[in-house]
Design an enzyme around this catalytic site. Sequence first.
Site, PDB file in Angstrom:
ATOM      1  N   SER A 268       0.705  -1.095   0.027  1.00  0.00           N
ATOM      2  CA  SER A 268       0.020   0.021  -0.043  1.00  0.00           C
ATOM      3  C   SER A 268       0.746   1.317  -0.038  1.00  0.00           C
ATOM      4  O   SER A 268       2.060   1.262   0.280  1.00  0.00           O
ATOM      5  CB  SER A 268      -0.999   0.168   1.213  1.00  0.00           C
ATOM      6  OG  SER A 268      -1.400   1.104   1.314  1.00  0.00           O
TER       7      SER A 268
ATOM      8  N   TYR B 264      -1.924  -1.089   9.985  1.00  0.00           N
ATOM      9  CA  TYR B 264      -1.933  -1.078   8.640  1.00  0.00           C
ATOM     10  C   TYR B 264      -0.475  -0.729   7.991  1.00  0.00           C
ATOM     11  O   TYR B 264       0.174  -1.421   7.488  1.00  0.00           O
ATOM     12  CB  TYR B 264      -3.061  -0.536   7.934  1.00  0.00           C
ATOM     13  CG  TYR B 264      -3.244  -0.614   6.481  1.00  0.00           C
ATOM     14  CD1 TYR B 264      -3.540  -2.046   5.896  1.00  0.00           C
ATOM     15  CD2 TYR B 264      -3.079   0.159   5.793  1.00  0.00           C
ATOM     16  CE1 TYR B 264      -3.760  -2.337   4.472  1.00  0.00           C
ATOM     17  CE2 TYR B 264      -3.119   0.045   4.285  1.00  0.00           C
ATOM     18  CZ  TYR B 264      -3.531  -1.168   3.651  1.00  0.00           C
ATOM     19  OH  TYR B 264      -3.841  -1.513   2.336  1.00  0.00           O
TER      20      TYR B 264
ATOM     21  N   LYS C 286       2.427  -2.886   6.143  1.00  0.00           N
ATOM     22  CA  LYS C 286       2.568  -2.761   4.504  1.00  0.00           C
ATOM     23  C   LYS C 286       4.083  -2.317   4.358  1.00  0.00           C
ATOM     24  O   LYS C 286       4.629  -2.746   3.397  1.00  0.00           O
ATOM     25  CB  LYS C 286       1.659  -1.857   4.086  1.00  0.00           C
ATOM     26  CG  LYS C 286       0.269  -2.350   3.955  1.00  0.00           C
ATOM     27  CD  LYS C 286       0.103  -3.691   3.353  1.00  0.00           C
ATOM     28  CE  LYS C 286      -1.398  -4.165   3.179  1.00  0.00           C
ATOM     29  NZ  LYS C 286      -1.462  -5.382   2.468  1.00  0.00           N
TER      30      LYS C 286
END
EC number: 1.1.1.-
Length: 259
Positions: free
Chosen positions: A144, A158, A162
């Site tokens: 991402s 998150y 990533k």
Amino acid sequence: MVLTTGLKGAHVLITGGTRGMGEAMVHKFLQEEANVSYCARTVTNTEYDDFYSTLAEGNTARAVGTAFDVASKDSLVKWVESSAERLGRIDVIIANASPMHMEGETEHWESSFAIDVMGFVELVKAATPYLEKSPQASIIVQSSFMGREFYRSPPAAYGPCKAAQLQHVQELSHFLGPKGIRVNAISPGPVLCKGGPWELYSKINPEWVEEQRLKIPLKRLGGPTEVANVAVFLASPLASFVSGTNMLVDGGIHVGTQF
């Protein structure tokens, strides 16, 4: 001259292959006449029955799904082994599954690490012996743009997970390159998928989503097929000299220069 991807007959494994960008990837690889083995927490094995009718005449590529939790190493290894046995070989693996936790509680960190990080690590470990035998071996992880830079959000699991994927891509590209295995990442920006976070944000806070849209140089959210197109490119012989790369698919929203 017609540009072809050279993926006809390739054997592709995709985690998280029943919705969003994972579903779009399955569609695109089937269109390129590649056979797909996919997994998700819930699989009916009829997900793509209607899609087969849209394939070109003579395209017999098929997708077979398996239901399990990518956080389970034993289940993941078993899936890779059974997929290799059924398909005959493995040419491409795509680590796409992610809990996408934007929260920062302990359970969110644990889940994100188990799937985003260790799910990727164990998938590569299990598939490498098969990829070594492929003439067009490719590893792709769905990271991402939030793994590359801070996106003005509260501390959460998150982004850091990533970012760990991107670092591991660099390590793997150097270690597996001599074995003929290419390793790359795709880092999508804001992408609108059915049932995805940006669809949810659009419902609960459309004003905020509009603010984010205007920050994107292309002035729109991306679509899952636009990400899947990049996955097909990176998996194909068209990208035969591309390895160790983080391919941003974000409409230009990233800040700074990528070295």
